[in-house]
Design an enzyme around this catalytic site. Structure first.
Site, PDB file in Angstrom:
ATOM      1  N   TYR A  59      19.095  44.317  50.266  1.00 36.20           N
ATOM      2  CA  TYR A  59      18.266  44.062  51.818  1.00 36.20           C
ATOM      3  C   TYR A  59      18.891  43.050  52.535  1.00 36.20           C
ATOM      4  CZ  TYR A  59      14.510  45.900  48.519  1.00 36.20           C
ATOM      5  OH  TYR A  59      13.799  46.698  47.730  1.00 36.20           O
ATOM      6  N   HIS A 119      18.194  47.104  40.055  1.00 34.17           N
ATOM      7  CA  HIS A 119      17.476  48.130  41.329  1.00 34.17           C
ATOM      8  C   HIS A 119      17.527  49.653  41.015  1.00 34.17           C
ATOM      9  CE1 HIS A 119      16.988  47.092  45.877  1.00 34.17           C
ATOM     10  NE2 HIS A 119      16.088  48.350  45.374  1.00 34.17           N
TER      11      HIS A 119
END
Ligand code: NAP
Length: 291
Positions: A59, A119
């Site tokens: 992010y 992730h």
């Protein structure tokens, strides 16, 4: 009465902590012109009980943003937070996982993460990444680790690669119109004592319109419970163990509204109405959808 007196919390997989069932996502935050508002939003959310913060290496500036929001001058105590971040699969070699975690710690100005996740499954062997995560626990840099976007077969493979630790959580796509994990995955995780953290609870910006059948069902439950449709959605998505949900908000008003769902416990007739309006998707959850 649907309102409970205190925020609803539950154990997070094998961790002894009681973690609030609603947290705060940070995707697409940190690299925007609204950084000041985003810091204020995270702080307002924390003050309102949304102490579980979800971020990721992916992010961009979000780990830095979290660091800004929780810096000592904010008065927020690190021990009151439950911070989760994620390593990118392309960095998930043994060395790369440790390096990415150390970078996350530096960015957030903390000496440890509560949970660190892979992730999604990439090309590094799971055993290599799981070994690195176990090393990070031994080094005290993370308290626990988990995975994201894993189906049952992936979870079993990851578990069989472990030598000392346990998988604490699986973070997966879960919103009212995307309920594949209600097929088998939630139950599998419950039995295995793995927390299920549902991401994109508002459909990543595609919340059911008020004029749709689902929107009308949400409005009816909201009217009965004195809540808003968004709060009803969050309460539904975190309605039972081992579920948690992590909406992302970038305004103080949105964070406060979302925190209001922490004390909303839906009664069986409301749950039944929502089950009918938002049925579980057909098909197996082997092919887990992801954003
Ligand atoms: P989301 O939480 O489903 O939706 C975010 C959208 O909802 C934003 O447009 C936000 O607007 C809006 N919103 C939030 N609260 C609101 C409220 N009370 N009233 C009206 N609108 C509201 O989207 P998401 O960011 O995709 O998912 C949440 C988090 O899950 C992410 O931030 C990330 O931490 C995590 N995630 C993980 C994965 C993974 O692969 N593990 C993938 C995707 C997401 P504003 O921004 O204007 O407040």
């Amino acid at each position: 009465m649907s309102k409970v007196a205190a925020p609803i919390r539950r154990p997070f997989g094998p961790l002894p902590d009681l973690v609030p069932v609603i947290g705060q996502g940070t995707w697409i935050m940190g690299d925007t012109p609204n950084r000041g508002t985003e810091v204020a939003t995270l702080r307002a959310g924390i003050a309102a009980g949304l102490t579980h913060i979800d971020t990721a290496e992916l992010y961009g500036g979000a780990e830095d943003l979290v660091g800004d929001a929780i810096k000592p001058a904010s008065g927020i105590k690190r021990e009151d937070l439950f911070i989760v971040s994620k390593v990118l699969p392309s960095n998930a070699s043994h060395k790369g996982t440790i390096r990415a975690c150390e970078t996350a710690l530096r960015r957030m100005g903390t000496s440890y993460l509560d949970v660190y996740l892979l992730h999604w499954r990439g090309s590094y062997p799971l055993a290599e990444t799981m070994g690195a995560l176990e090393t990070l626990v031994e080094q005290g840099k993370i308290r626990a680790f988990g995975v994201s976007n894993f189906n049952i077969a992936d979870l079993e493979e990851a578990e069989s690669a472990l030598t000392s630790g346990r998988i604490a959580c699986n973070q997966v796509l879960y919103h009212l119109e995307e309920r594949h994990i209600d097929g088998e995955l939630i139950e599998h995780c419950r039995k295995s004592n793995i927390a299920v953290v549902g991401y994109s609870p508002f459909g990543h910006g595609r919340f059911p319109r008020a004029s749709s059948e689902g929107g009308r069902a949400l409005a009816a439950v909201a009217a009965r419970t004195g809540a808003t449709p968004r709060q009803v959605a969050l309460a539904f998505l975190a309605r039972k163990a081992p579920l948690f949900t992590i909406p992302k908000a970038s305004s103080v008003a949105h964070a406060k509204e979302n925190a209001g769902a922490l004390t909303l416990a839906l009664e069986p007739p409301d749950l039944a109405a929502l089950e009918e309006a938002f049925p579980v998707n057909a098909g197996s959850d082997d092919e887990l959808p992801m954003l």
